[in-house]
Scaffold this motif. Sequence first.
Motif, PDB file in Angstrom:
ATOM      1  N   ILE A   1       0.721  -0.826   0.145  1.00 27.88           N
ATOM      2  CA  ILE A   1       0.401  -0.078  -0.626  1.00 27.88           C
ATOM      3  C   ILE A   1       1.119   1.006  -0.045  1.00 27.88           C
ATOM      4  CG2 ILE A   1      -1.713   1.291   1.738  1.00 27.88           C
ATOM      5  CD1 ILE A   1      -2.484  -1.566   0.315  1.00 27.88           C
ATOM      6  N   LYS A   2       0.575   2.344  -0.850  1.00 28.79           N
ATOM      7  CA  LYS A   2       1.468   3.555  -1.095  1.00 28.79           C
ATOM      8  C   LYS A   2       0.591   4.843  -1.049  1.00 28.79           C
ATOM      9  CE  LYS A   2       5.047   1.460  -3.698  1.00 28.79           C
ATOM     10  NZ  LYS A   2       4.462  -0.188  -4.165  1.00 28.79           N
ATOM     11  N   LYS A   3       1.068   5.632  -1.368  1.00 31.57           N
ATOM     12  CA  LYS A   3       0.461   6.956  -0.862  1.00 31.57           C
ATOM     13  C   LYS A   3      -0.445   7.003  -2.079  1.00 31.57           C
ATOM     14  CE  LYS A   3       2.212  11.992  -0.872  1.00 31.57           C
ATOM     15  NZ  LYS A   3       3.304  12.684  -1.021  1.00 31.57           N
ATOM     16  N   GLY A   4      -1.634   7.640  -1.564  1.00 34.75           N
ATOM     17  CA  GLY A   4      -2.391   7.909  -2.814  1.00 34.75           C
ATOM     18  C   GLY A   4      -3.946   6.789  -2.798  1.00 34.75           C
ATOM     19  N   ASP A   5      -2.999   5.415  -2.304  1.00 37.01           N
ATOM     20  CA  ASP A   5      -3.834   3.814  -2.422  1.00 37.01           C
ATOM     21  C   ASP A   5      -5.601   4.257  -1.938  1.00 37.01           C
ATOM     22  OD1 ASP A   5      -1.947   3.335  -4.267  1.00 37.01           O
ATOM     23  OD2 ASP A   5      -1.380   2.027  -2.776  1.00 37.01           O
ATOM     24  N   ARG A   6      -5.859   3.364  -2.620  1.00 38.48           N
ATOM     25  CA  ARG A   6      -7.821   3.801  -1.049  1.00 38.48           C
ATOM     26  C   ARG A   6      -8.100   2.842  -0.645  1.00 38.48           C
ATOM     27  NH1 ARG A   6      -6.088   5.522  -5.870  1.00 38.48           N
ATOM     28  NH2 ARG A   6      -7.657   4.231  -7.508  1.00 38.48           N
TER      29      ARG A   6
ATOM     30  N   LEU B   1     -11.667   0.022  14.452  1.00 35.60           N
ATOM     31  CA  LEU B   1     -12.027   1.152  13.166  1.00 35.60           C
ATOM     32  C   LEU B   1     -11.308   2.491  12.927  1.00 35.60           C
ATOM     33  CD1 LEU B   1     -13.675   2.324  11.045  1.00 35.60           C
ATOM     34  CD2 LEU B   1     -15.169   2.556  12.253  1.00 35.60           C
ATOM     35  N   PRO B   2     -10.897   2.883  14.322  1.00 36.98           N
ATOM     36  CA  PRO B   2      -9.582   4.747  14.416  1.00 36.98           C
ATOM     37  C   PRO B   2      -8.770   3.560  13.901  1.00 36.98           C
ATOM     38  CG  PRO B   2     -10.942   3.926  16.577  1.00 36.98           C
ATOM     39  CD  PRO B   2     -11.661   3.172  15.299  1.00 36.98           C
ATOM     40  N   VAL B   3      -8.456   2.884  14.461  1.00 37.84           N
ATOM     41  CA  VAL B   3      -6.339   2.800  14.405  1.00 37.84           C
ATOM     42  C   VAL B   3      -6.395   2.086  13.004  1.00 37.84           C
ATOM     43  CG1 VAL B   3      -5.601  -0.058  13.958  1.00 37.84           C
ATOM     44  CG2 VAL B   3      -6.478   1.244  16.624  1.00 37.84           C
ATOM     45  N   ALA B   4      -7.652   1.781  11.983  1.00 40.50           N
ATOM     46  CA  ALA B   4      -7.429   1.063  10.634  1.00 40.50           C
ATOM     47  C   ALA B   4      -7.714   2.851   9.573  1.00 40.50           C
ATOM     48  CB  ALA B   4      -8.302   0.962  10.265  1.00 40.50           C
ATOM     49  N   MET B   5      -8.569   3.550  10.378  1.00 43.43           N
ATOM     50  CA  MET B   5      -8.504   4.539   9.515  1.00 43.43           C
ATOM     51  C   MET B   5      -6.723   6.023   9.689  1.00 43.43           C
ATOM     52  SD  MET B   5     -12.162   5.827  11.148  1.00 43.43           S
ATOM     53  CE  MET B   5     -12.232   7.754  10.222  1.00 43.43           C
ATOM     54  N   LEU B   6      -5.978   5.702  11.264  1.00 40.24           N
ATOM     55  CA  LEU B   6      -5.146   6.370  11.244  1.00 40.24           C
ATOM     56  C   LEU B   6      -3.753   5.427  10.293  1.00 40.24           C
ATOM     57  CD1 LEU B   6      -6.075   6.857  15.136  1.00 40.24           C
ATOM     58  CD2 LEU B   6      -5.615   8.303  13.537  1.00 40.24           C
ATOM     59  N   ALA B   7      -3.815   4.395  10.970  1.00 40.20           N
ATOM     60  CA  ALA B   7      -3.357   4.020  10.026  1.00 40.20           C
ATOM     61  C   ALA B   7      -2.724   4.193   8.259  1.00 40.20           C
ATOM     62  CB  ALA B   7      -2.733   2.044   9.802  1.00 40.20           C
ATOM     63  N   SER B   8      -3.725   4.200   7.734  1.00 41.91           N
ATOM     64  CA  SER B   8      -4.606   4.937   6.622  1.00 41.91           C
ATOM     65  C   SER B   8      -3.635   6.094   6.104  1.00 41.91           C
ATOM     66  CB  SER B   8      -5.302   4.274   5.856  1.00 41.91           C
ATOM     67  OG  SER B   8      -6.282   3.405   5.691  1.00 41.91           O
ATOM     68  N   ALA B   9      -3.699   6.756   6.824  1.00 45.39           N
ATOM     69  CA  ALA B   9      -3.422   8.357   6.663  1.00 45.39           C
ATOM     70  C   ALA B   9      -1.716   8.229   7.311  1.00 45.39           C
ATOM     71  CB  ALA B   9      -4.180   8.789   8.038  1.00 45.39           C
ATOM     72  N   LYS B  10      -1.429   7.795   7.699  1.00 47.42           N
ATOM     73  CA  LYS B  10      -0.249   7.503   8.415  1.00 47.42           C
ATOM     74  C   LYS B  10       0.381   7.656   7.524  1.00 47.42           C
ATOM     75  CE  LYS B  10       2.835   7.360  11.816  1.00 47.42           C
ATOM     76  NZ  LYS B  10       3.077   7.108  13.054  1.00 47.42           N
ATOM     77  N   ILE B  11       0.518   6.409   6.405  1.00 50.04           N
ATOM     78  CA  ILE B  11       1.173   5.838   4.911  1.00 50.04           C
ATOM     79  C   ILE B  11       0.759   6.484   4.449  1.00 50.04           C
ATOM     80  CG2 ILE B  11       1.956   3.956   6.294  1.00 50.04           C
ATOM     81  CD1 ILE B  11       0.087   2.102   4.172  1.00 50.04           C
ATOM     82  N   GLY B  12      -0.362   7.565   3.738  1.00 50.26           N
ATOM     83  CA  GLY B  12      -0.742   9.058   2.955  1.00 50.26           C
ATOM     84  C   GLY B  12      -1.843   7.927   2.000  1.00 50.26           C
ATOM     85  N   ALA B  13      -2.321   6.912   2.389  1.00 45.66           N
ATOM     86  CA  ALA B  13      -2.985   6.358   2.154  1.00 45.66           C
ATOM     87  C   ALA B  13      -4.294   6.618   2.217  1.00 45.66           C
ATOM     88  CB  ALA B  13      -3.345   4.747   2.300  1.00 45.66           C
ATOM     89  N   ILE B  14      -5.599   6.834   1.276  1.00 43.66           N
ATOM     90  CA  ILE B  14      -6.885   7.120   1.180  1.00 43.66           C
ATOM     91  C   ILE B  14      -7.967   6.766   1.815  1.00 43.66           C
ATOM     92  CG2 ILE B  14      -8.702   8.524   0.233  1.00 43.66           C
ATOM     93  CD1 ILE B  14      -6.563   8.994  -1.955  1.00 43.66           C
ATOM     94  N   HIS B  15      -7.966   6.854   3.211  1.00 34.59           N
ATOM     95  CA  HIS B  15      -9.478   5.739   3.574  1.00 34.59           C
ATOM     96  C   HIS B  15     -11.132   6.647   3.051  1.00 34.59           C
ATOM     97  CE1 HIS B  15     -10.719   8.073   7.485  1.00 34.59           C
ATOM     98  NE2 HIS B  15      -9.682   8.417   7.452  1.00 34.59           N
ATOM     99  N   SER B  16     -11.398   5.452   3.072  1.00 34.46           N
ATOM    100  CA  SER B  16     -13.205   5.552   3.064  1.00 34.46           C
ATOM    101  C   SER B  16     -13.913   4.491   3.193  1.00 34.46           C
ATOM    102  CB  SER B  16     -13.146   5.302   1.532  1.00 34.46           C
ATOM    103  OG  SER B  16     -15.068   4.544   0.807  1.00 34.46           O
ATOM    104  N   VAL B  17     -14.560   4.789   4.562  1.00 33.11           N
ATOM    105  CA  VAL B  17     -15.233   3.969   5.546  1.00 33.11           C
ATOM    106  C   VAL B  17     -16.255   4.001   5.235  1.00 33.11           C
ATOM    107  CG1 VAL B  17     -16.059   3.551   8.013  1.00 33.11           C
ATOM    108  CG2 VAL B  17     -14.191   4.591   7.320  1.00 33.11           C
ATOM    109  N   VAL B  18     -17.780   2.523   4.963  1.00 35.63           N
ATOM    110  CA  VAL B  18     -18.337   2.602   4.815  1.00 35.63           C
ATOM    111  C   VAL B  18     -18.918   1.828   5.813  1.00 35.63           C
ATOM    112  CG1 VAL B  18     -20.151   1.278   3.284  1.00 35.63           C
ATOM    113  CG2 VAL B  18     -17.728   2.014   2.707  1.00 35.63           C
TER     114      VAL B  18
END
Length: 650
Positions: free
Chosen positions: A139-144, A155-172
């Motif tokens: 997973i790289k910066k900009g990946d969804r 759930l917050p862990v997954a959001m923050l981990a995505s943001a940390k590496i520059g990925a874009i999260h989309s929670v449903v």
Amino acid sequence: MEEKDLVVLLNEKRVFKPSKKLVENSNVMKWMKKKKIKSYDELLKKAEDIEWFWNEAAKETVKWKKPFKKILEQENNYSKWFNGAKYNIVFDALDKHKNKTKTAFIWEGEPEKEVRKISFKQLYQEVNKLANAMKKLGIKKGDRIGIYLPMIPELPVAMLASAKIGAIHSVVFSGFSALAFRERVNDEAAKLVITCDGFYRRGKIIPLKKAADEALMETPSVEKCIVIKRTAGEKVDWNEKRDLWYHEIIKKEKPECKTELMEANDPLFILYTSGTTGKPKGIIHDHGGYAVGTAITLKWVFDLKDKDIWWCAADIGWITGHSYIVYAPLILGVTSVMYEGSPDFPNPDRWWEIIDKHKVTVLYTSPTAIRMFMHFGEEWIEKHSLKSLRLLGSVGEPINPEAWMWYYKFIGKEKCQIMDTWWQTETGNHCITPLPITDLKPGSATKPFPGIQAKVLNKEGKEIINAGGELVLLKPWPGMLKGIYKNPEKYQKTYWEMYPEIYLAGDVARVDSDGYFWVQGRDSDVLKVSGHRIGNSEIESALVSHPLVAEAAAIGKPHEIKGESITAFVILKKGTEISENLRKELIEHVGKEIGKLARPDEILFVEDLPKTRSGKIMRRVIKAKVLGQDTGNISTLSNPEAVEELLKAK
Ligand code: WTA
């Protein structure tokens, strides 16, 4: 004067003043003193200089890694705030707290025995482990990253981990169906999905992995699926090539991971919301402006201090949870309560029990929840003290003055001011809202937050008072949406077309003679059911996707608890017999297409529906007829006789 108008007038005159103590100790007042601002009016006036104000707000909330070059750049209705600043929201939400043993989340599972306390330090380490594991998966910066999770700390862990590496999260939202999740994953072309085996709802296990499996049958972009083990042994199907257990992949990872240095304007997340068409739109928020907007509003509106125990009782699957469960409270470093289950399970006093148990000081919820508790009766509240509460909040739909008064009296014990906050997925943070220093009027969201300029306009674009019109925001603000994912035309058309260079909220509102805003609700093409935003046409598209349905029209009817309930008129294909079973089948079909929250309360079969000459179904006319209101001039319809026929629907 009609009785209706008299009620309006009485409400406008009923004012609840904050106590001197609340005002003097409030975060906003302390800041005003520093800036030598003497009154609320002066604050609003001074903040009309939006560049000055939002820069001040940024100083109060975030720390740029490299300063911005220009505070605001505008082009073609897109606004870039703090351009040139190097930043990642994770620096403020997580990294700066890395050594704190203070509790970040007090998590209550639906089963009463399950309570977890997670410190800022533990959260930091957990996020880093997942971030490292995600990097190993490529997973790289900009990946969804598509996240389909219930209210669990991961759930917050997954959001923050995505943001940390520059990925874009989309929670449903976990209450959305497999098909709704699939549609979103495909729209954003997510590379990775994060879900769990199941979760508890009213004592039963909801098998979420099963829904995710169904969704992932047709999602070509998805390479891997990380699965969290939430339940004690819910059986799941396993795709060896795709699925990975969360606990296994993080086991060997280090609790340190470098935070990706982003531009302040880089996207942080996409959150899908309903609009006027059948397809939900992916609202984009960024790292910098969103951090400033959410943190300053939480700090000033809910006045959070170091010792507060904050409970935003929304679901993280909605914007309220993104902004005020995850990002803003973490940036401010306050302790939050997070609850997995249903408010009335096992009993209607579950929330009050949680408040007393954890000494919650500020509670933020929705009018639907308040009306539901009113309905259960006060005896459930009287068993608990609720004395820790000092401030209350409401969001998601207009709060009727009766519910406001009940909330004030029975939950707040006439000691807590109620912050009725108006905002949207698109606005990112509160826009029209009281502060602790504001005089309140029950049922009014009061005035714009400093730095926000709101007005009500008529169709010609002229400002009006004491009459209903379109709610608009005149100037940009940092927390505003940064676009609609892959759909710039829709962005322009939805928000900027009606009045050039003015943001159209899509709500009808009225401003009274004191400048107080009374938001009346969405204009006709979006419903608010229990505070959940659902497009009328989404329900209609779901219905016509059933093989026996020819046409459908969905309207909202006022509902005592849910705010609105859904009634759908359906024309069946020729030769189809009407039956109770078919009615049930159609309701379930909508549930399968969108999610339980969108299931119509009522399905009525008709032969015809009122249409314009160009064939557009006139929902507005249908609604007026059903509610016994004036249908206006119907002579221009192609089939005016269909209007009367509505009342004979079966
Ligand atoms: C409605 C939820 C009246 C409004 C944060 C808005 C409100 C829509 C209020 C956005 C309020 C939200 N008073 N109406 N305090 N708060 N709304 O995107 O119609 O789920 O446009 O964001 O909720 O819904 P959304």
